[in-house]
Design an enzyme around this catalytic site. Structure first.
Site, PDB file in Angstrom:
ATOM      1  N   HIS A   1      59.116  26.732  59.643  1.00 29.11           N
ATOM      2  CA  HIS A   1      58.335  25.903  60.094  1.00 29.11           C
ATOM      3  C   HIS A   1      56.657  27.031  60.113  1.00 29.11           C
ATOM      4  O   HIS A   1      56.878  27.401  60.885  1.00 29.11           O
ATOM      5  CB  HIS A   1      58.279  25.648  61.603  1.00 29.11           C
ATOM      6  CG  HIS A   1      57.078  24.861  62.502  1.00 29.11           C
ATOM      7  ND1 HIS A   1      57.053  22.903  62.817  1.00 29.11           N
ATOM      8  CD2 HIS A   1      55.581  24.279  62.458  1.00 29.11           C
ATOM      9  CE1 HIS A   1      56.317  23.365  63.620  1.00 29.11           C
ATOM     10  NE2 HIS A   1      54.748  23.915  62.831  1.00 29.11           N
TER      11      HIS A   1
ATOM     12  N   HIS B   1      52.329  26.470  58.274  1.00 30.62           N
ATOM     13  CA  HIS B   1      51.178  25.614  57.646  1.00 30.62           C
ATOM     14  C   HIS B   1      51.364  26.190  56.933  1.00 30.62           C
ATOM     15  O   HIS B   1      49.780  26.803  57.208  1.00 30.62           O
ATOM     16  CB  HIS B   1      50.594  25.002  59.075  1.00 30.62           C
ATOM     17  CG  HIS B   1      51.341  24.547  59.822  1.00 30.62           C
ATOM     18  ND1 HIS B   1      51.183  23.442  60.253  1.00 30.62           N
ATOM     19  CD2 HIS B   1      51.706  25.050  60.588  1.00 30.62           C
ATOM     20  CE1 HIS B   1      51.211  22.780  61.453  1.00 30.62           C
ATOM     21  NE2 HIS B   1      52.284  23.567  61.921  1.00 30.62           N
TER      22      HIS B   1
ATOM     23  N   GLN C   1      48.068  15.669  61.253  1.00 29.16           N
ATOM     24  CA  GLN C   1      47.937  16.345  62.476  1.00 29.16           C
ATOM     25  C   GLN C   1      46.850  16.450  64.051  1.00 29.16           C
ATOM     26  O   GLN C   1      46.543  16.205  64.630  1.00 29.16           O
ATOM     27  CB  GLN C   1      46.993  17.964  61.814  1.00 29.16           C
ATOM     28  CG  GLN C   1      46.127  18.651  62.444  1.00 29.16           C
ATOM     29  CD  GLN C   1      46.929  19.448  63.697  1.00 29.16           C
ATOM     30  OE1 GLN C   1      47.025  20.804  63.095  1.00 29.16           O
ATOM     31  NE2 GLN C   1      47.239  18.945  64.898  1.00 29.16           N
TER      32      GLN C   1
ATOM     33  N   HIS D   1      55.916  17.548  64.870  1.00 24.60           N
ATOM     34  CA  HIS D   1      55.436  18.313  66.410  1.00 24.60           C
ATOM     35  C   HIS D   1      55.442  17.072  67.239  1.00 24.60           C
ATOM     36  O   HIS D   1      55.261  16.541  67.146  1.00 24.60           O
ATOM     37  CB  HIS D   1      53.968  18.492  65.537  1.00 24.60           C
ATOM     38  CG  HIS D   1      54.290  19.788  65.240  1.00 24.60           C
ATOM     39  ND1 HIS D   1      54.532  19.730  63.318  1.00 24.60           N
ATOM     40  CD2 HIS D   1      52.987  20.669  64.662  1.00 24.60           C
ATOM     41  CE1 HIS D   1      53.675  20.544  62.813  1.00 24.60           C
ATOM     42  NE2 HIS D   1      53.296  21.728  63.788  1.00 24.60           N
TER      43      HIS D   1
ATOM     44  N   GLU E   1      53.800  19.232  72.261  1.00 17.37           N
ATOM     45  CA  GLU E   1      53.516  21.061  72.417  1.00 17.37           C
ATOM     46  C   GLU E   1      52.511  20.657  72.818  1.00 17.37           C
ATOM     47  O   GLU E   1      51.103  20.527  72.845  1.00 17.37           O
ATOM     48  CB  GLU E   1      52.794  20.763  70.750  1.00 17.37           C
ATOM     49  CG  GLU E   1      52.229  22.484  70.381  1.00 17.37           C
ATOM     50  CD  GLU E   1      52.082  22.466  69.182  1.00 17.37           C
ATOM     51  OE1 GLU E   1      51.817  22.071  68.423  1.00 17.37           O
ATOM     52  OE2 GLU E   1      51.740  24.106  69.201  1.00 17.37           O
TER      53      GLU E   1
ATOM     54  N   ASP F   1      55.415  29.104  62.122  1.00 19.68           N
ATOM     55  CA  ASP F   1      54.153  28.043  62.749  1.00 19.68           C
ATOM     56  C   ASP F   1      52.305  28.936  62.367  1.00 19.68           C
ATOM     57  O   ASP F   1      52.618  28.186  61.330  1.00 19.68           O
ATOM     58  CB  ASP F   1      53.856  27.895  64.035  1.00 19.68           C
ATOM     59  CG  ASP F   1      53.543  26.664  64.854  1.00 19.68           C
ATOM     60  OD1 ASP F   1      53.366  25.716  63.377  1.00 19.68           O
ATOM     61  OD2 ASP F   1      52.527  26.718  65.960  1.00 19.68           O
TER      62      ASP F   1
HETATM   63 ZN   LIG Z   1      53.371  23.835  63.382  1.00 20.95          ZN
END
Ligand SMILES: [Zn+2]
Length: 408
Positions: free
Chosen positions: A53, A55, A149, A207, A210, A306
């Site tokens: 995971h 980005h 996102q 996701h 979170e 991440d």
């Molecule tokens: Zn993430």
């Protein structure tokens, strides 16, 4: 017969053995194997690291974006908009490439990267990271997750962009259900993503929850909808921070259902230790899902980086061994079995999450290996041991030579 390469004197499960490689695969583990030798002098040899995971579209934007003053997820998302709007695929490709190379040097040969898909950046992130993936195809396998996102229903038009991203070659359907206005919209979001995944025969990696707010229970909805579609073993929930704030009984029952459905979890302790609990005084929630409970309940848990130097997290170097060490602290993994579990979260269990075929240190597996400058896994973690050699498909693709000496 002779092998194409023999890793001589490798420490595997406490024994000192040779690893014979034919072509891209491990052919035999034994002693005195014939062939050109890479003598690793009794160092620990492990299957290469897997990054479950990250980005890559956002990495190394920290300076461009500026500081996240509240330290929250919400501020990170909003201050990233300007940079996301202005970014070009070429610039994203360069930033992502830099981090991919660092990851390989750190022993990683497979990465799953989320890339933003929304009406701000469109498909630029996907195109930039896809180009970086192609640039490094000889070093590392990279899976791309189409990641909404900004939400799907809160950012009208994203549903069409998600469908386009999958047509353009994204491998995995992402999601962000807790960014919608409530649990009903979150359910619609989850249904949309699972249906899109089924149309493309793709895995799902969202996701999920979170947040510190125990209101958010979209993990349960994801488990339920994935199970209904028989998609559990192809489904991953990332982050799941709210699980830390749930009542014990509720958490227990959802973990049980997740294990039954085969849904996996990607925890991201470096970033979430930084982002969560910002609204708390003390004691402060730390945003870590119930890692021991999940593992004990039979859920596959992998640990991810991440973020690397962006609005969400100012640190990070795409080193899975650092992620494993931070995870061990966050989840209090300290016994020999627990330390082994922390390392599995960046190796075997991460490979299960990516559903990599032929992963492992055994005959028939791909010879994607890392040679650590340590004798035991605890020392490897404790000392953050240099990755002396990294092999991809039986070929050495990176090496680290470190010199340190006391001068007195
Ligand atoms: Zn993430």
């Amino acid at each position: 017969m002779t092998y194409d390469l023999v890793i001589r004197d490798a420490r595997v499960d406490g024994a000192r053995v040779d690893v014979g490689i034919a072509g891209e695969r491990i052919a035999e583990i034994g002693t005195g194997l014939p062939g050109p030798v890479l003598d690793v002098g009794g160092r620990l040899v492990s299957p290469a690291f897997v990054q479950p995971h990250i980005h890559l579209d956002k990495v190394r934007t920290g300076t461009l974006v500026g500081p996240n003053r509240s330290g929250t997820l919400a501020e990170a998302i909003s201050i990233s908009h300007r940079v996301k709007r202005a970014a070009t695929p070429e610039e994203i490709r360069a930033r992502a490439g830099e981090v991919i190379r660092a990851a390989v040097i750190a022993g990683t040969t497979a990465i799953r990267s989320h890339v933003d898909v929304d009406t701000i950046g469109g498909l630029k992130g996907l195109r930039g990271v896809a180009a970086a993936r192609d640039d490094h195809a000889d070093l590392c396998e990279i899976q791309l997750v189409a990641f909404p996102q900004e939400g799907i229903w809160r950012d009208p038009g994203t549903d069409e962009l998600m469908a386009e991203a999958m047509k353009e070659g994204a491998d995995v359907v992402g999601g962000m259900p807790h960014w919608e206005d409530g649990l009903d919209e979150a359910r619609r979001h989850i249904e949309f993503c699972l249906d899109l995944a089924r149309r493309h025969d793709a895995d799902v990696d969202m996701h999920v929850d979170e947040t510190d707010d125990p209101y958010w229970r979209s993990f349960e909805i994801l488990v339920e909808e994935a199970e209904r579609r028989d998609w559990g073993p192809r489904t991953t929930a990332g982050h799941v921070c709210a699980m830390a704030a749930w009542e014990d009984d509720y958490a227990h029952s959802v973990i049980h259902r997740a294990a039954r459905a085969g849904v996996m979890v990607a925890t991201n302790p470096p970033t979430n230790l930084m982002l969560q609990g910002r609204g708390d005084f003390e004691p402060r929630r730390r945003g870590i899902p119930r890692i021991k409970q999940l593992i004990g309940g039979g859920v596959v848990v992998a640990a991810g980086q991440d973020c690397v130097d962006d609005a969400f997290y100012p640190f990070g170097n795409a080193d899975p061994l650092q992620v494993a060490l931070i995870t061990a602290h966050a989840a209090q993994l300290g016994t020999p079995d627990e330390i082994a579990a922390a390392l599995r979260m960046v190796t075997e269990d991460a490979a299960r999450l990516l559903r990599l075929p032929g992963y492992g240190l055994l005959p028939g597996a791909r010879a994607d290996l890392v040679v650590l400058d340590a004798e035991t896994s605890r020392d490897a973690l404790r000392e953050q041991a240099p990755r002396r050699w990294v092999l991809r498909g039986g070929r050495v693709v990176a090496e680290t030579v470190r010199e340190q000496r006391l001068v007195r």
